[in-house]
Scaffold this motif. Structure first.
Motif, PDB file in Angstrom:
ATOM      1  N   GLN A 241      59.400  -7.852 -26.326  1.00  9.81           N
ATOM      2  CA  GLN A 241      60.829  -7.550 -26.365  1.00  9.81           C
ATOM      3  C   GLN A 241      61.609  -8.851 -26.284  1.00  9.81           C
ATOM      4  O   GLN A 241      61.206  -9.799 -25.610  1.00  9.81           O
ATOM      5  N   ALA A 242      62.717  -8.892 -26.998  1.00  7.26           N
ATOM      6  CA  ALA A 242      63.597 -10.058 -26.975  1.00  7.26           C
ATOM      7  C   ALA A 242      65.027  -9.588 -27.197  1.00  7.26           C
ATOM      8  O   ALA A 242      65.262  -8.446 -27.603  1.00  7.26           O
ATOM      9  N   SER A 243      65.969 -10.473 -26.915  1.00  4.21           N
ATOM     10  CA  SER A 243      67.383 -10.211 -27.175  1.00  4.21           C
ATOM     11  C   SER A 243      67.900 -11.263 -28.137  1.00  4.21           C
ATOM     12  O   SER A 243      67.480 -12.435 -28.087  1.00  4.21           O
ATOM     13  N   THR A 244      68.794 -10.848 -29.030  1.00  4.39           N
ATOM     14  CA  THR A 244      69.344 -11.795 -29.993  1.00  4.39           C
ATOM     15  C   THR A 244      70.175 -12.857 -29.277  1.00  4.39           C
ATOM     16  O   THR A 244      70.814 -12.600 -28.259  1.00  4.39           O
ATOM     17  N   ASN A 245      70.134 -14.069 -29.842  1.00  5.41           N
ATOM     18  CA  ASN A 245      70.910 -15.159 -29.253  1.00  5.41           C
ATOM     19  C   ASN A 245      72.360 -15.090 -29.717  1.00  5.41           C
ATOM     20  O   ASN A 245      72.788 -14.120 -30.344  1.00  5.41           O
ATOM     21  N   ALA A 246      73.109 -16.121 -29.413  1.00  9.19           N
ATOM     22  CA  ALA A 246      74.542 -16.106 -29.709  1.00  9.19           C
ATOM     23  C   ALA A 246      74.826 -15.998 -31.199  1.00  9.19           C
ATOM     24  O   ALA A 246      75.910 -15.578 -31.600  1.00  9.19           O
ATOM     25  N   SER A 247      73.844 -16.362 -32.036  1.00 10.60           N
ATOM     26  CA  SER A 247      74.039 -16.296 -33.483  1.00 10.60           C
ATOM     27  C   SER A 247      73.428 -15.041 -34.094  1.00 10.60           C
ATOM     28  O   SER A 247      73.463 -14.858 -35.310  1.00 10.60           O
ATOM     29  N   GLY A 248      72.822 -14.185 -33.265  1.00 12.15           N
ATOM     30  CA  GLY A 248      72.236 -12.948 -33.769  1.00 12.15           C
ATOM     31  C   GLY A 248      70.770 -13.046 -34.131  1.00 12.15           C
ATOM     32  O   GLY A 248      70.200 -12.092 -34.652  1.00 12.15           O
ATOM     33  N   PHE A 249      70.129 -14.196 -33.833  1.00  9.00           N
ATOM     34  CA  PHE A 249      68.728 -14.369 -34.189  1.00  9.00           C
ATOM     35  C   PHE A 249      67.820 -13.956 -33.033  1.00  9.00           C
ATOM     36  O   PHE A 249      68.184 -14.066 -31.861  1.00  9.00           O
ATOM     37  N   TYR A 250      66.617 -13.499 -33.368  1.00  6.08           N
ATOM     38  CA  TYR A 250      65.629 -13.112 -32.367  1.00  6.08           C
ATOM     39  C   TYR A 250      64.244 -13.511 -32.864  1.00  6.08           C
ATOM     40  O   TYR A 250      64.037 -13.764 -34.061  1.00  6.08           O
ATOM     41  N   THR A 251      63.288 -13.566 -31.948  1.00  4.13           N
ATOM     42  CA  THR A 251      61.882 -13.792 -32.292  1.00  4.13           C
ATOM     43  C   THR A 251      61.016 -12.934 -31.391  1.00  4.13           C
ATOM     44  O   THR A 251      61.149 -12.967 -30.164  1.00  4.13           O
ATOM     45  N   LEU A 252      60.136 -12.161 -32.012  1.00 11.36           N
ATOM     46  CA  LEU A 252      59.115 -11.395 -31.298  1.00 11.36           C
ATOM     47  C   LEU A 252      57.753 -11.994 -31.608  1.00 11.36           C
ATOM     48  O   LEU A 252      57.569 -12.624 -32.660  1.00 11.36           O
ATOM     49  N   ILE A 253      56.781 -11.791 -30.719  1.00  6.87           N
ATOM     50  CA  ILE A 253      55.449 -12.355 -30.922  1.00  6.87           C
ATOM     51  C   ILE A 253      54.441 -11.221 -30.991  1.00  6.87           C
ATOM     52  O   ILE A 253      54.256 -10.468 -30.026  1.00  6.87           O
ATOM     53  N   ALA A 254      53.776 -11.100 -32.156  1.00  6.22           N
ATOM     54  CA  ALA A 254      52.641 -10.188 -32.297  1.00  6.22           C
ATOM     55  C   ALA A 254      51.388 -10.935 -31.890  1.00  6.22           C
ATOM     56  O   ALA A 254      51.143 -12.049 -32.382  1.00  6.22           O
ATOM     57  N   PRO A 255      50.558 -10.401 -30.999  1.00  6.21           N
ATOM     58  CA  PRO A 255      49.423 -11.159 -30.474  1.00  6.21           C
ATOM     59  C   PRO A 255      48.426 -11.567 -31.547  1.00  6.21           C
ATOM     60  O   PRO A 255      47.845 -12.641 -31.477  1.00  6.21           O
ATOM     61  N   THR A 256      48.203 -10.733 -32.538  1.00 10.32           N
ATOM     62  CA  THR A 256      47.272 -11.013 -33.629  1.00 10.32           C
ATOM     63  C   THR A 256      47.812 -10.379 -34.899  1.00 10.32           C
ATOM     64  O   THR A 256      48.702  -9.530 -34.842  1.00 10.32           O
ATOM     65  N   PRO A 257      47.274 -10.761 -36.046  1.00  4.21           N
ATOM     66  CA  PRO A 257      47.604 -10.002 -37.261  1.00  4.21           C
ATOM     67  C   PRO A 257      47.213  -8.540 -37.081  1.00  4.21           C
ATOM     68  O   PRO A 257      46.330  -8.200 -36.297  1.00  4.21           O
ATOM     69  N   GLY A 258      47.880  -7.664 -37.808  1.00  2.00           N
ATOM     70  CA  GLY A 258      47.620  -6.232 -37.673  1.00  2.00           C
ATOM     71  C   GLY A 258      48.822  -5.430 -38.114  1.00  2.00           C
ATOM     72  O   GLY A 258      49.670  -5.919 -38.876  1.00  2.00           O
ATOM     73  N   ASN A 259      48.938  -4.208 -37.616  1.00  2.00           N
ATOM     74  CA  ASN A 259      50.001  -3.284 -38.004  1.00  2.00           C
ATOM     75  C   ASN A 259      50.947  -3.042 -36.832  1.00  2.00           C
ATOM     76  O   ASN A 259      50.496  -2.729 -35.726  1.00  2.00           O
ATOM     77  N   TYR A 260      52.239  -3.155 -37.081  1.00  2.00           N
ATOM     78  CA  TYR A 260      53.233  -3.062 -36.017  1.00  2.00           C
ATOM     79  C   TYR A 260      54.502  -2.403 -36.545  1.00  2.00           C
ATOM     80  O   TYR A 260      54.714  -2.268 -37.753  1.00  2.00           O
ATOM     81  N   TYR A 261      55.367  -2.005 -35.590  1.00  2.00           N
ATOM     82  CA  TYR A 261      56.733  -1.592 -35.870  1.00  2.00           C
ATOM     83  C   TYR A 261      57.677  -2.502 -35.097  1.00  2.00           C
ATOM     84  O   TYR A 261      57.384  -2.895 -33.951  1.00  2.00           O
ATOM     85  N   VAL A 262      58.821  -2.797 -35.691  1.00  3.74           N
ATOM     86  CA  VAL A 262      59.919  -3.457 -34.973  1.00  3.74           C
ATOM     87  C   VAL A 262      61.007  -2.419 -34.734  1.00  3.74           C
ATOM     88  O   VAL A 262      61.340  -1.634 -35.635  1.00  3.74           O
ATOM     89  N   ARG A 263      61.526  -2.395 -33.514  1.00  3.98           N
ATOM     90  CA  ARG A 263      62.589  -1.455 -33.157  1.00  3.98           C
ATOM     91  C   ARG A 263      63.806  -2.241 -32.685  1.00  3.98           C
ATOM     92  O   ARG A 263      63.678  -3.216 -31.945  1.00  3.98           O
ATOM     93  N   VAL A 264      64.988  -1.804 -33.108  1.00  4.32           N
ATOM     94  CA  VAL A 264      66.253  -2.375 -32.649  1.00  4.32           C
ATOM     95  C   VAL A 264      66.988  -1.312 -31.850  1.00  4.32           C
ATOM     96  O   VAL A 264      67.121  -0.166 -32.304  1.00  4.32           O
ATOM     97  N   VAL A 265      67.439  -1.668 -30.655  1.00  8.45           N
ATOM     98  CA  VAL A 265      68.142  -0.742 -29.779  1.00  8.45           C
ATOM     99  C   VAL A 265      69.641  -0.930 -29.986  1.00  8.45           C
ATOM    100  O   VAL A 265      70.170  -2.034 -29.824  1.00  8.45           O
ATOM    101  N   LEU A 266      70.336   0.147 -30.390  1.00  6.18           N
ATOM    102  CA  LEU A 266      71.778   0.047 -30.612  1.00  6.18           C
ATOM    103  C   LEU A 266      72.471  -0.347 -29.310  1.00  6.18           C
ATOM    104  O   LEU A 266      72.199   0.242 -28.259  1.00  6.18           O
TER     105      LEU A 266
END
Length: 857
Positions: free
Chosen positions: A259-284
């Protein structure tokens, strides 16, 4: 010379026979056949043993004893070879893909022990070790039954699945991987077989992890932005949103991984531990916010939004990350922010004054003793001097006030001087409260006007716009005709004398205004545009600012949003009504004290018991919390049949006030009691019939321009049909029809409207002539008192369960709160301003002889 055979004596014969028997034993009696035969020799001539004379001619009277001849025949066996040993092979290979099939590139395994066992698996008959290519050979001494066994080179190795080459015995593995592990099935070798080369073994080698690097975590980003135009594309000037929570979930959506929060410019970075299949979710960030439409950048994944706005809401589609990927920077999210109107209050008109005085010494400065002038006309104009906005006449002290509709505009004040008088010199001295602000130069194009006046948004009053007049006649007479008159804006006039319809496509978020009634309107009859609305809700049209033009409104989450403009650049304001479950939204002029239309919500879940519904409404649209509170009105109606209830508002008796009509099935019923006039009965009925497939949407309007509203039905399937009647007869007649060619979007709703000339052609609300109400200032001038409904001793429904009902059949449930008492926050407050009460149960709703009741569902 005579031939003689030598005869064997019996002793010699027996000796010879013994010798031959011994030879037979040496040669194996099974392989030699010995035949002995005897015959009388006809040429036998015995010799005289005493003197050696031939006695072949017997003497007279002599008996000759012929000798028996023995013939020995030896039959030897057919020359068959000794049985040849059988070679059994062939290969042990490294089954890299573990599929039990020898594939190209899968190598043989050297050094693997292969054994040949007897059929009882009690003795090893032969053994071999595979060579550098994985080839082996074991030898079966004779035809028969055997097992081949392969010994795993490592205790952690395993055998491949058996017989997996689709019947090709040269490519499969013949070793059992589980039961009878390591052995083949029983191999039966026929007597004519000399070699078998199809006994192969696939081995799944145990391998430690490749001594390469541990899979590098994958960085996933990139951007969450405020989608100002709601188009799902990152446009120039649309800012990033800070503090938005973004999450990484596993492929089953059962575990949040990062989980991460966007910075002042709206950018974020999440870390997937390994290659594979994932979903990204944004909380309104706000429950009233919404996601932008997905994949709307013409295939440009760097500029679109990747978040699902409806189904699977808030999540991306499944993201598959290959093993060679270390970073993904294309997962973006557009958010349509919930916004309250800016400013939150309705802009306050700016009062502009102050004084016109008699400048006795003509110096342009208000001196002590110089009197104000009465009866002087002062006007407020737009800065371009095209539109007259307001006008006033000075009082006995020379004081005037004109009103600018909103701050932030640019205006000019004009003074109409009396005949024979002159303007004082303008801007004399340093005190702006004592000088004259009217341009006095007759060569100026702005003669008689002030310079342009611009007021900041926080300004509500300006009291230093003064005018000095000199050489004023003793009895000043205001000029009735200005020296330069601009044509005031006309009062808006309808294009047609009848109502048409407006359609809202909820999914497409578009409005479509149809300006004619007639089958299959031409393309130019449609005005369709993106709504720019902050929500997608229940749709209704109304005149919200008393300018005679009905414009759109939407109700959602307890708020009613409305605009006074038509077009994609419309701005929206809101007012709090309160949250409801199943509800219908209606609009109309519900009170004689209201210059604008009112907005109401009918709670369809409260039917107490089976005798009517409550309407909650307000006519005060100038503030989020209506000062007069949310008013209520009881609809004393219950219709037969299983169809769902629909409610509309209209002026059915041409008295200038709108009342409520109810539809269920093919039945419409209405009364002429406006909400401000008390309890509404429903004595009037019409059987509309069933003109088209489906249930349709009820709508009311003046379809023929006679001033009286009647009803219609709109069907929003692929044909988009509208049917209406211009009469109020209770019996069924064939309605009029209009097919709209379905140009108006999906999941539609409909209401009536009427095109006004200035609004349609100028795309702006016309400003009033002097003396008419100022738009958006105080559209509801005289609040209607809350109707007090006095119950009789029979059952009175109580929305808030303040007392135990006496009726045993009561099934009423509490309604949500009706209006907040605090200023608007994202979560509406729950405090009520009033606890409404309702009238007693009534029974007779429709006339007993009404044809509508006959055959109704």
């Amino acid at each position: 010379m005579a031939s003689h055979r030598r005869l064997l004596s019996p002793r010699l014969f027996m000796s010879l026979l013994a010798v031959l028997f011994g030879i037979g034993l040496l040669l194996s009696i099974d392989a030699v056949t010995m035949t002995v035969s005897a015959a009388v020799d006809p040429n036998y001539r015995p010799l005289d043993q005493e003197n050696g004379t031939d006695r072949s001619t017997p003497a007279a009277g002599e008996n000759i004893d012929p000798r028996i001849t023995f013939v020995f025949t030896f039959v030897l066996p057919t020359a068959t070879r000794t049985p040849t040993p059988i070679n059994i092979g062939n290969k042990v290979w490294d089954d890299l893909d573990q599929d039990g099939r020898q594939d190209a590139g899968e190598p043989g395994m050297p050094g693997v022990t292969v054994q040949l066992w007897n059929s009882g698996k009690s003795n090893i008959i032969d053994s071999d070790i595979t060579d550098g290519s994985g080839i082996y050979a074991v030898i079966a001494p004779t035809p028969g039954n055997y097992y081949v066994r392969v010994v795993l080179p490592n205790v952690n190795d395993a055998f491949s699945p058996k017989n997996q080459a689709s019947g090709d015995d040269l490519l499969d593995s013949d070793i059992n991987p589980s039961t009878n592990i390591g052995f083949t099935d029983l191999i039966s070798i026929a007597s004519n077989v000399i070699s078998i080369t199809s006994i192969d073994a696939g081995i799944i080698k145990f391998r430690t992890a490749t001594p390469t690097r541990t899979p590098t975590p994958v960085n996933i980003g990139n951007f969450v932005w405020d989608d100002l135009d709601q188009d799902g594309r990152q446009d120039a000037g649309e800012p990033g949103m800070t503090g938005v929570v973004v999450q990484l979930w596993n492929s089953a959506k059962s575990q949040m991984l990062n989980q991460a929060s966007t910075n002042a410019s709206g950018f974020y970075t999440l870390i997937a531990p390994t290659p594979g299949n994932y979903y990204v979710r944004v909380v309104l960030p706000n429950f009233n916010d919404a996601f932008s439409p997905k994949n709307q950048a013409g295939g440009d994944d760097l500029l679109d939004s990747d978040i699902n706005p409806s189904t699977n809401i808030g999540f991306t589609d499944l993201i598959s990350i290959a093993s060679n990927v270390i970073s993904i920077t294309t997962i973006d999210a557009g958010i349509i922010k919930f916004r309250t109107a800016t400013p939150t209050r309705t802009p306050t008109p700016v009062n502009i004054g102050n004084k016109v005085w008699n400048d006795l010494d003509s110096d342009g400065i208000q001196d002590a003793g110089e009197p104000g002038l009465t009866g002087i006309v002062v006007q407020l104009w737009t800065a371009d001097k095209v539109t007259l906005l307001d006008s006033d006449t000075t009082d006995a002290n020379g004081i005037y006030t004109v009103r600018a509709p909103t701050p932030g505009g640019t205006y000019r004040v004009r003074v109409l001087k009396p005949a024979g008088s002159l303007f004082s010199p303008d801007n004399q001295g340093a005190d702006d409260n004592a000088d004259s602000d009217i341009i006095d130069s007759v060569i100026s194009s702005n003669f008689g006007f002030t310079a342009s006046l611009t007021f900041a948004s926080n300004v509500i009053s300006v009291s230093n716009i003064d005018a000095g007049l000199r050489s004023v006649p003793a009895t000043p007479v205001p000029s009735s005709t200005p020296t330069k008159t601009a044509t005031p804006t006309k009062t808006p006039t309808p294009v047609s004398g009848y109502d048409t319809i407006a359609v809202y496509g909820k999914i497409d978020n578009k409005f479509s205004l149809i300006d004619v009634l007639g089958d299959k309107p031409v393309n130019t009859a449609y005005t369709t545009y993106l709504s720019n609305a902050p929500v997608k809700g229940k749709f209704v049209m109304g005149d919200w600012n008393a300018d005679t033009q009905r414009t759109p409104g939407l109700f959602k989450n307890g708020f009613f949003w409305y605009t006074n403009d038509i077009g994609p650049a419309a701005t929206w304001s809101n007012v709090w009504i309160g949250p409801f479950g199943a509800h219908t939204v209606v609009a109309g002029r519900f009170s004689a004290g209201a210059a604008n239309d009112c907005i109401g919500v009918i709670d369809k879940e409260f039917d107490s018991p089976d005798d009517g519904f409550p309407l909650f409404y307000t006519c005060e649209l100038g503030a989020i919390n209506p000062p007069g509170g949310i008013l209520e009105h009881w609809l004393n109606v219950e219709l037969p049949g299983p169809g769902k209830y629909q409610f509309i508002a209209g002026d059915f008796d041409i008295d200038g006030l709108d009342s409520i009509a109810v539809r269920r099935g093919n039945t419409f019923t209405w009364g002429n009691v406006a909400p401000s006039e008390g309890i509404a009965d429903f004595p009037f009925v019409q059987d509309f019939g069933d003109p088209y497939t489906g249930y349709g949407l009820a709508v009311s309007g003046d379809w023929d321009g006679d001033g009286r509203d009647t009803v219609g039905l709109y069907f929003y399937d692929d044909k988009a049909r509208f049917y209406w009647r211009n009469d109020q007869s209770p019996t069924y007649v064939l309605p009029f029809r209009q097919r709209l060619k379905n140009k108006v979007g999906t999941k539609q709703n409909v209401d009536s409207w009427q095109e006004i000339t200035e609004v349609r052609k100028e795309n702006a609300n016309p400003l009033p002539v002097p003396g008419t109400p100022i738009p958006q200032a105080t559209p509801y001038s005289t609040p209607t008192l809350m109707v007090t409904l006095t119950p009789t001793p029979s059952y009175v429904p109580d929305l808030y369960q303040t007392a135990t009902p006496t009726a045993a059949s009561d099934t009423s449930t509490p309604l949500p709160t009706q209006a907040p008492t605090e200023p608007f926050t994202p979560t509406p407050p729950a405090t009520n301003t009033a606890v409404p009460t309702y009238p007693p149960t009534r029974t007779e709703v429709l006339p007993a002889a009404s044809p509508t009741l006959e055959g109704s569902e």
